[in-house]
Design a protein around this motif. Sequence first.
Motif, PDB file in Angstrom:
ATOM      1  N   GLY A 111      86.227  81.328 -27.340  1.00 50.45           N
ATOM      2  CA  GLY A 111      84.878  81.166 -26.802  1.00 50.45           C
ATOM      3  C   GLY A 111      84.514  79.717 -26.554  1.00 50.45           C
ATOM      4  N   ALA A 112      84.285  79.385 -25.276  1.00 54.52           N
ATOM      5  CA  ALA A 112      83.858  78.013 -24.929  1.00 54.52           C
ATOM      6  C   ALA A 112      82.363  78.018 -24.668  1.00 54.52           C
ATOM      7  CB  ALA A 112      84.628  77.506 -23.712  1.00 54.52           C
ATOM      8  N   GLY A 113      81.604  78.463 -25.678  1.00 50.70           N
ATOM      9  CA  GLY A 113      80.148  78.361 -25.614  1.00 50.70           C
ATOM     10  C   GLY A 113      79.715  77.103 -26.338  1.00 50.70           C
ATOM     11  N   ALA A 114      78.453  77.081 -26.755  1.00 51.42           N
ATOM     12  CA  ALA A 114      77.923  75.897 -27.432  1.00 51.42           C
ATOM     13  C   ALA A 114      78.733  75.584 -28.686  1.00 51.42           C
ATOM     14  CB  ALA A 114      76.457  76.139 -27.788  1.00 51.42           C
ATOM     15  N   GLU A 165      88.610  81.287 -23.092  1.00 54.56           N
ATOM     16  CA  GLU A 165      87.245  81.625 -22.674  1.00 54.56           C
ATOM     17  C   GLU A 165      87.280  82.732 -21.637  1.00 54.56           C
ATOM     18  OE1 GLU A 165      83.903  81.094 -23.239  1.00 54.56           O
ATOM     19  OE2 GLU A 165      83.708  82.406 -21.501  1.00 54.56           O
ATOM     20  N   CYS A 175      70.149  78.576 -20.572  1.00 56.26           N
ATOM     21  CA  CYS A 175      69.226  78.296 -21.678  1.00 56.26           C
ATOM     22  C   CYS A 175      67.981  77.570 -21.197  1.00 56.26           C
ATOM     23  CB  CYS A 175      69.918  77.470 -22.759  1.00 56.26           C
ATOM     24  SG  CYS A 175      70.970  78.470 -23.817  1.00 56.26           S
ATOM     25  N   GLY A 176      66.859  77.922 -21.831  1.00 52.92           N
ATOM     26  CA  GLY A 176      65.601  77.240 -21.516  1.00 52.92           C
ATOM     27  C   GLY A 176      65.262  77.318 -20.037  1.00 52.92           C
ATOM     28  N   ASN A 194      66.793  74.017 -23.747  1.00 54.43           N
ATOM     29  CA  ASN A 194      66.046  73.557 -24.928  1.00 54.43           C
ATOM     30  C   ASN A 194      67.075  73.440 -26.057  1.00 54.43           C
ATOM     31  OD1 ASN A 194      63.638  75.283 -27.073  1.00 54.43           O
ATOM     32  ND2 ASN A 194      64.281  73.161 -27.037  1.00 54.43           N
ATOM     33  N   MET A 213      76.807  87.601 -19.446  1.00 55.60           N
ATOM     34  CA  MET A 213      77.309  86.243 -19.668  1.00 55.60           C
ATOM     35  C   MET A 213      78.624  86.260 -20.448  1.00 55.60           C
ATOM     36  SD  MET A 213      75.089  83.966 -18.559  1.00 55.60           S
ATOM     37  CE  MET A 213      73.868  84.490 -17.396  1.00 55.60           C
ATOM     38  N   GLY A 214      79.246  87.405 -20.572  1.00 54.84           N
ATOM     39  CA  GLY A 214      80.558  87.467 -21.242  1.00 54.84           C
ATOM     40  C   GLY A 214      80.473  87.819 -22.711  1.00 54.84           C
ATOM     41  N   THR A 215      79.262  87.843 -23.257  1.00 55.95           N
ATOM     42  CA  THR A 215      79.121  88.096 -24.694  1.00 55.95           C
ATOM     43  C   THR A 215      78.908  89.599 -24.913  1.00 55.95           C
ATOM     44  OG1 THR A 215      76.883  87.277 -24.299  1.00 55.95           O
ATOM     45  CG2 THR A 215      78.358  85.863 -25.531  1.00 55.95           C
ATOM     46  N   MET A 234      67.890  87.640 -25.844  1.00 52.90           N
ATOM     47  CA  MET A 234      68.478  86.298 -25.731  1.00 52.90           C
ATOM     48  C   MET A 234      69.505  86.043 -26.824  1.00 52.90           C
ATOM     49  SD  MET A 234      65.520  83.771 -24.496  1.00 52.90           S
ATOM     50  CE  MET A 234      64.328  84.291 -23.281  1.00 52.90           C
ATOM     51  N   ALA A 271      81.875  80.522 -36.369  1.00 50.25           N
ATOM     52  CA  ALA A 271      80.705  79.651 -36.115  1.00 50.25           C
ATOM     53  C   ALA A 271      79.858  80.215 -34.986  1.00 50.25           C
ATOM     54  CB  ALA A 271      81.181  78.234 -35.753  1.00 50.25           C
ATOM     55  N   GLU A 327      76.640  82.121 -32.989  1.00 54.58           N
ATOM     56  CA  GLU A 327      75.812  83.334 -33.010  1.00 54.58           C
ATOM     57  C   GLU A 327      76.515  84.535 -33.632  1.00 54.58           C
ATOM     58  OE1 GLU A 327      73.784  83.895 -29.224  1.00 54.58           O
ATOM     59  OE2 GLU A 327      73.577  86.019 -29.692  1.00 54.58           O
ATOM     60  N   ALA A 363      74.321  76.844 -33.327  1.00 57.68           N
ATOM     61  CA  ALA A 363      75.671  76.890 -32.741  1.00 57.68           C
ATOM     62  C   ALA A 363      76.328  75.506 -32.799  1.00 57.68           C
ATOM     63  CB  ALA A 363      75.591  77.390 -31.296  1.00 57.68           C
TER      64      ALA A 363
HETATM   65  C1  LIG Z   1      68.531  83.598 -21.169  1.00 50.70           C
HETATM   66  C2  LIG Z   1      68.808  82.857 -22.446  1.00 50.70           C
HETATM   67  C3  LIG Z   1      68.133  81.675 -22.699  1.00 50.70           C
HETATM   68  C4  LIG Z   1      68.354  81.002 -23.894  1.00 50.70           C
HETATM   69  N1  LIG Z   1      67.714  79.813 -24.103  1.00 50.70           N
HETATM   70  C5  LIG Z   1      67.922  79.139 -25.252  1.00 50.70           C
HETATM   71  C6  LIG Z   1      67.325  77.863 -25.452  1.00 50.70           C
HETATM   72  O1  LIG Z   1      66.679  77.295 -24.555  1.00 50.70           O
HETATM   73  N2  LIG Z   1      67.510  77.265 -26.668  1.00 50.70           N
HETATM   74  C7  LIG Z   1      68.272  77.835 -27.663  1.00 50.70           C
HETATM   75  O2  LIG Z   1      68.389  77.255 -28.726  1.00 50.70           O
HETATM   76  N3  LIG Z   1      68.913  79.011 -27.456  1.00 50.70           N
HETATM   77  C8  LIG Z   1      68.763  79.660 -26.288  1.00 50.70           C
HETATM   78  N4  LIG Z   1      69.425  80.836 -26.066  1.00 50.70           N
HETATM   79  C9  LIG Z   1      70.379  81.316 -27.104  1.00 50.70           C
HETATM   80  C10 LIG Z   1      71.704  80.536 -26.990  1.00 50.70           C
HETATM   81  O3  LIG Z   1      72.192  80.666 -25.679  1.00 50.70           O
HETATM   82  C11 LIG Z   1      72.729  81.066 -27.984  1.00 50.70           C
HETATM   83  O4  LIG Z   1      72.157  81.097 -29.260  1.00 50.70           O
HETATM   84  C12 LIG Z   1      73.967  80.172 -28.008  1.00 50.70           C
HETATM   85  O5  LIG Z   1      74.518  80.062 -26.722  1.00 50.70           O
HETATM   86  C13 LIG Z   1      75.024  80.741 -28.961  1.00 50.70           C
HETATM   87  O6  LIG Z   1      76.153  79.891 -28.903  1.00 50.70           O
HETATM   88  P1  LIG Z   1      77.607  80.444 -29.246  1.00 50.70           P
HETATM   89  O7  LIG Z   1      78.536  79.341 -28.927  1.00 50.70           O
HETATM   90  O8  LIG Z   1      77.628  81.022 -30.597  1.00 50.70           O
HETATM   91  O9  LIG Z   1      77.822  81.640 -28.242  1.00 50.70           O
HETATM   92  P2  LIG Z   1      77.832  81.611 -26.655  1.00 50.70           P
HETATM   93  O10 LIG Z   1      77.164  80.405 -26.128  1.00 50.70           O
HETATM   94  O11 LIG Z   1      77.314  82.940 -26.271  1.00 50.70           O
HETATM   95  O12 LIG Z   1      79.359  81.463 -26.294  1.00 50.70           O
HETATM   96  C14 LIG Z   1      80.310  82.463 -26.579  1.00 50.70           C
HETATM   97  C15 LIG Z   1      81.417  82.364 -25.547  1.00 50.70           C
HETATM   98  O13 LIG Z   1      82.474  83.234 -25.924  1.00 50.70           O
HETATM   99  C16 LIG Z   1      82.992  83.834 -24.753  1.00 50.70           C
HETATM  100  N5  LIG Z   1      83.680  85.075 -25.120  1.00 50.70           N
HETATM  101  C17 LIG Z   1      83.142  86.262 -25.443  1.00 50.70           C
HETATM  102  N6  LIG Z   1      84.101  87.156 -25.728  1.00 50.70           N
HETATM  103  C18 LIG Z   1      85.274  86.500 -25.555  1.00 50.70           C
HETATM  104  C19 LIG Z   1      86.643  86.883 -25.684  1.00 50.70           C
HETATM  105  N7  LIG Z   1      87.007  88.132 -26.040  1.00 50.70           N
HETATM  106  N8  LIG Z   1      87.596  85.962 -25.439  1.00 50.70           N
HETATM  107  C20 LIG Z   1      87.260  84.695 -25.051  1.00 50.70           C
HETATM  108  N9  LIG Z   1      85.982  84.294 -24.911  1.00 50.70           N
HETATM  109  C21 LIG Z   1      85.005  85.184 -25.171  1.00 50.70           C
HETATM  110  C22 LIG Z   1      81.754  84.066 -23.901  1.00 50.70           C
HETATM  111  O14 LIG Z   1      82.132  84.209 -22.540  1.00 50.70           O
HETATM  112  C23 LIG Z   1      80.961  82.806 -24.168  1.00 50.70           C
HETATM  113  O15 LIG Z   1      81.241  81.781 -23.250  1.00 50.70           O
HETATM  114  C24 LIG Z   1      69.254  81.514 -24.862  1.00 50.70           C
HETATM  115  C25 LIG Z   1      69.949  82.697 -24.578  1.00 50.70           C
HETATM  116  C26 LIG Z   1      69.730  83.359 -23.390  1.00 50.70           C
HETATM  117  C27 LIG Z   1      70.507  84.602 -23.097  1.00 50.70           C
END
Ligand SMILES: Cc1cc2nc3c(=O)[nH]c(=O)nc-3n(C[C@H](O)[C@H](O)[C@H](O)COP(=O)(O)OP(=O)(O)OC[C@H]3O[C@@H](n4cnc5c(N)ncnc54)[C@H](O)[C@@H]3O)c2cc1C
Length: 450
Positions: A25-28, A55, A67-68, A73, A197-199, A387, A414, A416, A432
């Motif tokens: 996962g290349a998220g936050a 990813e 986000c935001g 944000n 968004m892939g989640t 969200m 780590a 969400e 995150a």
């Molecule tokens: C519309 C919206 C607005 C938001 N605005 C805010 C904001 O302004 N401020 C804030 O604090 N939070 C906000 N959030 C929440 C925030 O986006 C999440 O809390 C945060 O992105 C979580 O980070 P993460 O890295 O744990 O997961 P994510 O950012 O969700 O990253 C997980 C990654 O894993 C990848 N993945 C999933 N399954 C697989 C797999 N099997 N193999 C490989 N990769 C995979 C996904 O594609 C994704 O890129 C918002 C959420 C949404 C939906």
Amino acid sequence: MNPASLQPASPQPPASQPLDLIILGAGAAGMMAAIACGEAAMHNGWPMPRMTILEKNARPGIKVLVCGGGRCNLTNAGDIDFLIAQFGRNGRFLSPALRHFDNAALRAWFAAQGEPTHEEHDGKIYPDSNQARTVVDAMVRRMAQLGVLCHAGPTRAATQIQWNVTSKLFTVCTADDTTFQSRYLLICVGGQSYTRMGTTGDGYRFAESLGHHIITPRPAIVPLLCRESWVAQLQGVAVPDVEVRIETPGPLPRLATGKPTPSINDLLFTHFGLSGPAVLNLSEIVAELLEKFTPVPLRVDFLRRHSRPQLSAMLHTWHDESGRKLVKTMLAQLLPQRLAEMLCHLSDIPPDQPCAALTARQMHTLSEYLKACRFHVHQTRGFQEAMVTAGGVRLSQVNPNTMQSRLNPHLFLAGEILDLTGPSGGYNLQLAFSTGRLAGWTIAQCLANG
Ligand SMILES: Cc1cc2nc3c(=O)[nH]c(=O)nc-3n(C[C@H](O)[C@H](O)[C@H](O)COP(=O)(O)OP(=O)(O)OC[C@H]3O[C@@H](n4cnc5c(N)ncnc54)[C@H](O)[C@@H]3O)c2cc1C
């Protein structure tokens, strides 16, 4: 920057040789973990870890981009205790991660990448660019500098994970049947909300397959559907500074979230019900209550700065001193016009009724609608529109000082995917970033120590 151009600064091992670290996962969380791992090695003069991110989306950071409202944000200005309190009963778990990398450190880190930030209403922190795109670009740029390889695209989605206790290696299989092996594995694939968004909740399956217990996921920061059909006529009306309470027949049941009510913030009417931060921040609790009974009654105070006696005195003053003015006109000085008209309608006050004609009964009914308007919630908008996801990997199985699994010291979790949920306001991205940073830093130390 095109992530496909992310090239390793140090040579990657041949396919047959295990990597040091695979990040799912290349998220936050995943991007920050990769960066922290590389920066820890660089600052301490350790060999650069051979790491790869897998990813599922075509590019890293897709969810951060939304986000935001596209402005990102990225954290909140509150102090550490305040940030911890936002996560309810589970918040204390975050203490070491926040002390390792708090909001000040996060802002300093982005500033060093050429992304200064600023504070807005309610302590919300945004990049000065006001664009989530530049936040993602800064992280992608830093990953490229550190030689982090990112395999992105649907074929690179992880599908299966195995741990070999003898070789002490993880094998990760991707959608195109490629296999990757590594000494350490960090799972940060997010939750199961905003599935486009892939989640899609893959991480819960992975964690379970490695022995972890999953607290039932439920949608959070999600709009609510209510039975009152008149709300549809107010679609798009935003009401600032309201108080929303959950009104149960008896005492509120003991909730898993341990989060405070009421919620004070802005409310937004939608074509199906209620949204806006005041409602979104209660939605996790409502979702939990909906599992026990339906509907969940909400009580909204549209004029929380007026006590009931003050409101009563004000209506009598309108009656006595502004008798020729329409009731709806006077009310529209306090509330959005469409809401003022609707509350008059619900109180049996005709649109053309002047204040002088207000009866005691109308005043009483209007006061009730203003101070204690009831909504009956029968559903949330579900994971599609949530969200974040509440629930996730049980925290007692993860070491908060390292983000290391207590079941397998080579496994880290780590972001969400953990059983932690904050309200809207920048808390979830800070979660995150902080947990990802701590995980990445710890893995670098583990690698350095052999
Ligand atoms: C519309 C919206 C607005 C938001 N605005 C805010 C904001 O302004 N401020 C804030 O604090 N939070 C906000 N959030 C929440 C925030 O986006 C999440 O809390 C945060 O992105 C979580 O980070 P993460 O890295 O744990 O997961 P994510 O950012 O969700 O990253 C997980 C990654 O894993 C990848 N993945 C999933 N399954 C697989 C797999 N099997 N193999 C490989 N990769 C995979 C996904 O594609 C994704 O890129 C918002 C959420 C949404 C939906």
